[in-house]
Design a protein around this motif. Structure first.
Motif, mmCIF file in Angstrom:
data_model
loop_
_atom_site.group_PDB
_atom_site.id
_atom_site.type_symbol
_atom_site.label_atom_id
_atom_site.label_comp_id
_atom_site.label_asym_id
_atom_site.label_seq_id
_atom_site.Cartn_x
_atom_site.Cartn_y
_atom_site.Cartn_z
ATOM 1 N N ARG A 197 0.811 -1.218 0.000
ATOM 2 C CA ARG A 197 0.000 0.000 0.000
ATOM 3 C C ARG A 197 0.848 1.274 0.000
ATOM 4 O O ARG A 197 0.342 2.359 0.241
ATOM 5 N N GLY A 198 2.139 1.118 -0.271
ATOM 6 C CA GLY A 198 2.989 2.277 -0.466
ATOM 7 C C GLY A 198 3.686 2.791 0.777
ATOM 8 O O GLY A 198 4.290 3.874 0.735
ATOM 9 N N LEU A 199 3.650 2.047 1.888
ATOM 10 C CA LEU A 199 4.344 2.486 3.091
ATOM 11 C C LEU A 199 5.776 1.962 3.090
ATOM 12 O O LEU A 199 6.038 0.810 2.696
ATOM 13 N N ARG A 200 6.690 2.788 3.519
ATOM 14 C CA ARG A 200 8.070 2.368 3.744
ATOM 15 C C ARG A 200 8.111 1.675 5.100
ATOM 16 O O ARG A 200 7.683 2.224 6.109
ATOM 17 N N VAL A 201 8.610 0.468 5.141
ATOM 18 C CA VAL A 201 8.616 -0.330 6.368
ATOM 19 C C VAL A 201 9.972 -0.203 7.045
ATOM 20 O O VAL A 201 11.001 -0.593 6.477
ATOM 21 N N LEU A 202 9.968 0.361 8.254
ATOM 22 C CA LEU A 202 11.194 0.562 9.025
ATOM 23 C C LEU A 202 11.149 -0.277 10.293
ATOM 24 O O LEU A 202 10.126 -0.312 10.982
ATOM 25 N N ALA A 203 12.252 -0.946 10.583
ATOM 26 C CA ALA A 203 12.376 -1.691 11.829
ATOM 27 C C ALA A 203 13.209 -0.872 12.801
ATOM 28 O O ALA A 203 14.294 -0.398 12.458
ATOM 29 N N ALA A 204 12.697 -0.656 14.006
ATOM 30 C CA ALA A 204 13.434 0.091 15.021
ATOM 31 C C ALA A 204 14.295 -0.880 15.811
ATOM 32 O O ALA A 204 13.785 -1.815 16.424
ATOM 33 N N ASP A 205 15.598 -0.655 15.787
ATOM 34 C CA ASP A 205 16.526 -1.548 16.469
ATOM 35 C C ASP A 205 17.770 -0.777 16.856
ATOM 36 O O ASP A 205 18.304 -0.009 16.041
ATOM 37 N N PHE A 229 8.246 -2.513 15.865
ATOM 38 C CA PHE A 229 8.903 -2.496 17.168
ATOM 39 C C PHE A 229 8.915 -3.909 17.735
ATOM 40 O O PHE A 229 7.925 -4.640 17.647
ATOM 41 N N GLY A 230 10.056 -4.288 18.339
ATOM 42 C CA GLY A 230 10.244 -5.665 18.761
ATOM 43 C C GLY A 230 10.064 -5.924 20.243
ATOM 44 O O GLY A 230 9.615 -5.062 21.002
ATOM 45 N N ASN A 231 10.438 -7.111 20.616
ATOM 46 C CA ASN A 231 10.304 -7.571 21.988
ATOM 47 C C ASN A 231 11.153 -6.743 22.948
ATOM 48 O O ASN A 231 12.248 -6.304 22.613
ATOM 49 N N GLU A 232 10.652 -6.567 24.176
ATOM 50 C CA GLU A 232 11.307 -5.749 25.175
ATOM 51 C C GLU A 232 12.700 -6.262 25.528
ATOM 52 O O GLU A 232 13.628 -5.494 25.750
ATOM 53 N N ALA A 233 12.852 -7.588 25.590
ATOM 54 C CA ALA A 233 14.108 -8.173 26.079
ATOM 55 C C ALA A 233 15.117 -8.422 24.970
ATOM 56 O O ALA A 233 16.301 -8.121 25.120
ATOM 57 N N TRP A 234 14.663 -8.976 23.849
ATOM 58 C CA TRP A 234 15.628 -9.369 22.822
ATOM 59 C C TRP A 234 15.479 -8.620 21.500
ATOM 60 O O TRP A 234 16.159 -8.937 20.513
ATOM 61 N N ARG A 241 13.864 -8.368 11.028
ATOM 62 C CA ARG A 241 14.648 -7.252 10.477
ATOM 63 C C ARG A 241 14.700 -7.341 8.960
ATOM 64 O O ARG A 241 14.656 -6.315 8.265
ATOM 65 N N ALA A 242 14.785 -8.564 8.440
ATOM 66 C CA ALA A 242 14.895 -8.751 6.992
ATOM 67 C C ALA A 242 13.618 -8.344 6.257
ATOM 68 O O ALA A 242 13.650 -8.107 5.044
ATOM 69 N N LEU A 243 12.500 -8.239 6.968
ATOM 70 C CA LEU A 243 11.242 -7.837 6.345
ATOM 71 C C LEU A 243 11.172 -6.336 6.083
ATOM 72 O O LEU A 243 10.331 -5.872 5.311
ATOM 73 N N ALA A 244 12.057 -5.569 6.747
ATOM 74 C CA ALA A 244 12.000 -4.112 6.658
ATOM 75 C C ALA A 244 12.793 -3.581 5.477
ATOM 76 O O ALA A 244 13.754 -4.203 5.014
ATOM 77 N N GLU A 246 14.418 -0.740 5.813
ATOM 78 C CA GLU A 246 15.610 -0.266 6.511
ATOM 79 C C GLU A 246 15.477 -0.614 7.989
ATOM 80 O O GLU A 246 14.363 -0.667 8.519
ATOM 81 N N VAL A 247 16.618 -0.811 8.639
ATOM 82 C CA VAL A 247 16.655 -0.988 10.091
ATOM 83 C C VAL A 247 17.269 0.282 10.671
ATOM 84 O O VAL A 247 18.396 0.649 10.331
ATOM 85 N N VAL A 248 16.510 0.967 11.520
ATOM 86 C CA VAL A 248 16.873 2.306 11.975
ATOM 87 C C VAL A 248 17.087 2.306 13.486
ATOM 88 O O VAL A 248 16.280 1.748 14.233
ATOM 89 N N ARG A 249 18.142 2.943 13.912
ATOM 90 C CA ARG A 249 18.418 3.070 15.351
ATOM 91 C C ARG A 249 18.127 4.494 15.815
ATOM 92 O O ARG A 249 18.314 5.449 15.063
#
Length: 299
Positions: A197-205, A229-234, A241-244, A246-249
């Motif tokens: 649907r045209g969204l850029r997918v970013l993973a926060a890590d 956004f991922g799990n609190e612990a790990w 991450r590979a689905l995004a 970009e992976v952004v910190r």
């Protein structure tokens, strides 16, 4: 509400409400508890569409005598919307409540989550995806942050906490009733659907290759965006991450080791919101209010 009678603690309605403290009870009835005046007020105002007709989300309301006096307008609105209203003793409320200090109002509500397809069809431009988030307080707080940042929807993956956990509902502070939420969605399906649907997918890590400040400075954040956004612990596993795209910190300028989930989510969502609302951003020509709300699905 002078006509309401004090409900017995042995009344079947009390027993039915108590069963909603458990996930299997909520899933079976497709109902959940909302505690406190803020959550109940929002539940009274919230509508879903079932078979083409609007339906009030609040089904039933329990109130102590003191709360009924202090929040008479809520009780009148609930009764006017067709909800059953019961006066209850402090002891009865304590049996239903999931808090140490009950606030005197507990609502029984229909589930209100939306199918992912309906969220995608609405053309979202800012979405938070919670992947493997297990802490109910964190889930509710991120939902609140997404609401405050003007996000269009939140998606909880199939490995995440129950949206209707009482701690999640309380932590959302009413935001659960403000924006569409999809639940039980495989993270890969969510990422694929949002990208289509045209969204850029970013993973926060925290170990991301891209820096959030640098992305903002480069003007890369102005378009429609979905944050994972991922799990609190790990954090996020490599396959997520590979689905995004970009992976952004989030940059750490001081000596803190890291940011917790809710704080990082707030920073990322507000960064997107600010960029999208800047001159030339994708929301620059959007009407106030962001358009029509996505309604929940039928029971």
């Amino acid at each position: 509400m002078g006509s309401a009678e004090l409900i017995s603690p042995h009344n079947p309605r009390v027993a039915a409400a108590k069963r909603l403290a458990r996930r299997n009870g909520r899933s079976r009835e497709r109902r959940f508890l909302a505690e406190g005046p803020q959550a109940v007020r929002e539940a009274v105002a919230h509508r879903t569409v079932v078979d083409g007709a609007p339906r009030t989300t609040l089904v039933e309301l329990f109130a102590t005598g003191d709360a009924a006096e202090r929040h008479a307008e809520i009780l009148h609105a609930a009764a006017g919307a067709g909800a059953r209203v019961h006066l209850a003793s402090d002891a009865t409320m304590a049996e239903i409540s999931q808090t140490v200090t009950p606030q005197g109002l507990i609502g029984v509500c229909h589930f209100l989550d939306s199918p992912l397809s309906r969220i995608l069809d609405a053309g979202p431009r800012l979405v938070a995806v919670l992947a493997h988030v297990r802490d109910p307080g964190n889930a509710g707080t991120v939902l609140r942050c997404a609401d405050a940042a003007g996000a269009d929807a939140v998606v909880l993956t199939d490995a995440s906490v129950d949206l209707y956990n009482p701690k999640s509902v309380r932590a959302s502070v009413g935001s659960l009733f403000h924006l569409p939420v999809a639940v039980g969605v495989p993270v890969a399906l969510a990422a694929e659907g949002l990208r289509a649907r045209g969204l850029r997918v970013l993973a926060a890590d925290g170990a991301g290759e891209r820096d959030l400040d640098a992305e903002l400075d480069a003007g890369a954040m102005t378009g429609p965006t979905a944050w994972i956004f991922g799990n609190e612990a790990w954090g996020l596993p490599e396959e997520t991450r590979a689905l995004a795209d970009e992976v952004v910190r989030v940059p750490i300028h001081g000596r803190a080791e890291s940011l917790n989930l809710a704080t990082a989510a707030a920073v990322c969502l507000y960064a997107s919101a600010r960029a999208q609302r800047a001159p030339g951003g994708c929301r620059a020509a959007a009407p106030a209010g962001g358009g029509e709300a996505v309604t929940g699905r039928a029971d």
